[in-house]
Design a protein around this motif. Structure first.
Motif, short mmCIF file in Angstrom:
data_model
loop_
_atom_site.label_atom_id
_atom_site.label_comp_id
_atom_site.label_asym_id
_atom_site.label_seq_id
_atom_site.Cartn_x
_atom_site.Cartn_y
_atom_site.Cartn_z
N ALA A 14 -57.01 3.73 -42.80
CA ALA A 14 -56.74 2.35 -42.39
C ALA A 14 -57.54 1.98 -41.16
O ALA A 14 -58.08 2.85 -40.46
N THR A 15 -57.61 0.69 -40.89
CA THR A 15 -58.30 0.20 -39.71
C THR A 15 -57.34 -0.03 -38.54
O THR A 15 -57.78 -0.21 -37.41
N THR A 16 -56.03 -0.04 -38.79
CA THR A 16 -55.06 -0.27 -37.72
C THR A 16 -54.07 0.88 -37.63
O THR A 16 -53.71 1.49 -38.63
N LEU A 17 -53.62 1.13 -36.41
CA LEU A 17 -52.68 2.22 -36.18
C LEU A 17 -51.34 1.94 -36.87
O LEU A 17 -50.68 2.86 -37.35
N SER A 18 -50.94 0.68 -36.93
CA SER A 18 -49.66 0.35 -37.54
C SER A 18 -49.63 0.74 -39.01
O SER A 18 -48.60 1.20 -39.52
N THR A 19 -50.75 0.59 -39.70
CA THR A 19 -50.81 0.97 -41.12
C THR A 19 -50.70 2.48 -41.27
O THR A 19 -50.00 2.99 -42.16
N VAL A 20 -51.38 3.23 -40.40
CA VAL A 20 -51.30 4.68 -40.45
C VAL A 20 -49.86 5.14 -40.20
O VAL A 20 -49.35 6.04 -40.87
N VAL A 21 -49.18 4.49 -39.23
CA VAL A 21 -47.79 4.84 -38.93
C VAL A 21 -46.91 4.61 -40.15
O VAL A 21 -46.02 5.42 -40.47
N GLN A 22 -47.12 3.51 -40.86
CA GLN A 22 -46.34 3.23 -42.07
C GLN A 22 -46.54 4.32 -43.11
O GLN A 22 -45.59 4.73 -43.79
N MET A 23 -47.76 4.81 -43.24
CA MET A 23 -48.04 5.87 -44.21
C MET A 23 -47.34 7.16 -43.81
O MET A 23 -46.83 7.89 -44.66
N VAL A 24 -47.30 7.45 -42.49
CA VAL A 24 -46.57 8.63 -42.02
C VAL A 24 -45.09 8.50 -42.35
O VAL A 24 -44.45 9.44 -42.85
N SER A 25 -44.51 7.34 -42.10
CA SER A 25 -43.08 7.14 -42.33
C SER A 25 -42.71 7.28 -43.79
O SER A 25 -41.57 7.58 -44.13
N HIS A 26 -43.70 7.09 -44.70
CA HIS A 26 -43.45 7.25 -46.12
C HIS A 26 -43.85 8.63 -46.63
O HIS A 26 -43.95 8.86 -47.83
N GLY A 27 -44.09 9.55 -45.70
CA GLY A 27 -44.32 10.94 -46.09
C GLY A 27 -45.70 11.27 -46.58
O GLY A 27 -45.90 12.34 -47.16
#
Length: 316
Positions: free
Chosen positions: A226-239
């Motif tokens: 992703a280009t934004t940290l928020s998107t990466v965080v969402q992917m982490v939260s979904h495992g």
């Protein structure tokens, strides 16, 4: 034979702007002149150097080898002239008026609010214009004179800029809530090789710092997602995987879908500083601005800055 008469500032500025924008219309707009005036300045400069500086196409402008060779000298001349005007304008008016300040996107979401809320009180005559961009673009704009200063990670090639250190921010690991690492404080960087490591896209300095932590990629090479940290965080939260974030970014996260793991001491950090052109006459102003912003970050408890003493020895 090329002319021995020095080129005018207008000609050099036109040439530099055209090389930066590679488009006559965009360059003319940036300079506040008409396209015919810009074209005349370029043509006059080409006559002076007895060669073609740019190749005109139907859509874009291509810089010729001669243009590429002369561009660094033209840019330095333009920046020196602008630094002279800057020094004249700012006589006796430290940190007053408009200041174009860049901030990297992995720092801006939690530092910019502190800047906007605090600078008005600390430096009431200053009017900051903030731009959020990745480090490479900020350094490009600094070099082109389109920014006055930028807050970036300073463990990079600063090109023609210099940097004033501000604080060092710890890096932590974001993992899914049920991950085996949740709550650990002794993770070795090499253990990242065992995980699916999620990264920001290229050109982001946090990506480069994360890759530098890994000595090898093993069977799970890092993935740019992703280009934004928020998107990466969402992917982490979904495992999907784990990622490395600056500790300050944790203040922006909400919910229970993730957990934190910390590196074993000495924990890796990223050094934050204020970059500006070496040719600028405002080095003292930027040092004062870096000091003010560092103190704002310290008073707000920003990780890495919260344990710093006040630069002037004051308490909040």
């Amino acid at each position: 034979m090329s002319s021995t008469t020095p080129p005018s500032f207008s000609q050099l500025r036109s040439f530099v702007a055209l090389c930066d924008h590679q488009h006559f219309g965009e360059a003319a707009s940036a300079l506040g002149v008409s396209q015919p005036s810009l074209s005349q300045a370029i043509t006059a400069l080409e006559k002076r150097v007895d060669g073609e500086l740019v190749e005109r196409t139907t859509r874009r402008v291509l810089v010729t080898p001669l243009g590429q060779a002369l561009l660094p000298y033209a840019r330095e001349a333009v920046l020196a002239a602008e630094a002279f005007n800057e020094a004249v304008t700012n006589q006796g008016a430290a940190l007053a008026g408009t200041l174009r300040l860049g901030v990297i996107p992995t720092l801006a979401p939690y530092l910019v609010p502190l800047v906007l809320d605090g600078l008005g009180h600390e430096l009431p005559l200053l009017n900051p214009e903030l731009r959020e961009m990745v480090t490479g673009d900020l350094l490009d704009m600094l070099g082109q004179g389109r920014l006055d200063a930028a807050i970036i990670t300073i463990d990079v090639d600063l090109r023609r800029a210099t940097a004033i250190p501000m604080f060092s921010e710890p890096l932590v690991i974001l993992v899914p809530a049920d991950h085996a690492w949740a709550g650990r404080d002794d993770v070795a960087p090499t253990e990242l090789d065992e995980q699916r490591l999620l990264l920001l896209d290229e050109d982001n300095c946090l990506r480069d710092q994360t890759l530098a932590l890994c000595q090898r990629y093993g069977a799970n090479p890092p993935t740019a997602v992703a280009t934004t940290l928020s998107t990466v965080v969402q992917m982490v939260s979904h495992g999907v995987g784990v990622t490395v974030v600056p500790e300050g970014a944790l203040s922006l996260l909400a919910g229970t879908e993730y957990a934190i793991a910390r590196f074993a001491a000495p924990a890796p950090t990223r050094r934050i500083g204020m970059a500006h052109r070496r040719s600028s006459s405002r080095g003292a102003d930027f040092s004062r601005l870096a000091e003010v912003i560092t103190n704002l970050a310290r008073r707000a408890g920003l990780p890495g800055a919260r344990n710093l003493p006040s630069a002037r020895g004051n308490t909040p």
